[in-house]
Write a protein that holds these residues in place. Structure first.
Motif, short mmCIF file in Angstrom:
data_model
loop_
_atom_site.label_atom_id
_atom_site.label_comp_id
_atom_site.label_asym_id
_atom_site.label_seq_id
_atom_site.Cartn_x
_atom_site.Cartn_y
_atom_site.Cartn_z
N SER A 1 0.83 -1.21 0.00
CA SER A 1 0.00 0.00 0.00
C SER A 1 0.87 1.26 0.00
O SER A 1 2.05 1.22 0.30
CB SER A 1 -0.90 -0.01 1.24
N ALA A 2 0.24 2.37 -0.31
CA ALA A 2 0.93 3.66 -0.26
C ALA A 2 1.08 4.08 1.21
O ALA A 2 0.26 3.72 2.06
CB ALA A 2 0.12 4.71 -1.00
N GLU B 1 3.49 2.52 5.29
CA GLU B 1 2.58 1.65 4.56
C GLU B 1 1.80 0.82 5.58
O GLU B 1 2.30 0.53 6.67
CB GLU B 1 3.37 0.72 3.63
N ASP B 2 0.57 0.46 5.23
CA ASP B 2 -0.29 -0.29 6.15
C ASP B 2 0.36 -1.58 6.61
O ASP B 2 0.25 -1.96 7.77
CB ASP B 2 -1.65 -0.57 5.50
N GLU B 3 1.09 -2.25 5.72
CA GLU B 3 1.73 -3.52 6.10
C GLU B 3 2.75 -3.31 7.21
O GLU B 3 2.82 -4.11 8.16
CB GLU B 3 2.41 -4.15 4.87
#
Length: 76
Positions: free
Chosen positions: A2-3, A21-23
């Motif tokens: 993700s951005a 990033e969400d991760e």
């Protein structure tokens, strides 16, 4: 992946933000929970030991990477 998204943190009473990033954010939250620490406390620990030339978001990403790399090495 993700951005990056801007996330708010409080470090030693001061508000700041990091773009992650969400991760990485989810992994960081998981590590904090696993260590039974508030996410702000874990971020403050990382902030206290980082080189001032390095951004907090970068240091959090490296922390997450090292954490999982060390766990994998320990299970092999």
């Amino acid at each position: 992946m993700s951005a990056p998204v801007k996330r708010s943190l409080t470090l030693r009473g001061h508000r700041t933000s990091v773009s992650l990033e969400d991760e990485f954010w989810q992994a960081f939250r998981h590590i904090a929970a696993e260590q039974d620490k508030p996410i702000n406390a874990l971020a403050a620990e990382i902030d206290a030991t980082r080189d001032l030339d390095s951004g907090l978001a970068s240091e959090i990403r490296l922390f997450v990477l090292r954490y999982y790399r060390d766990r994998q090495a320990g299970s092999g």
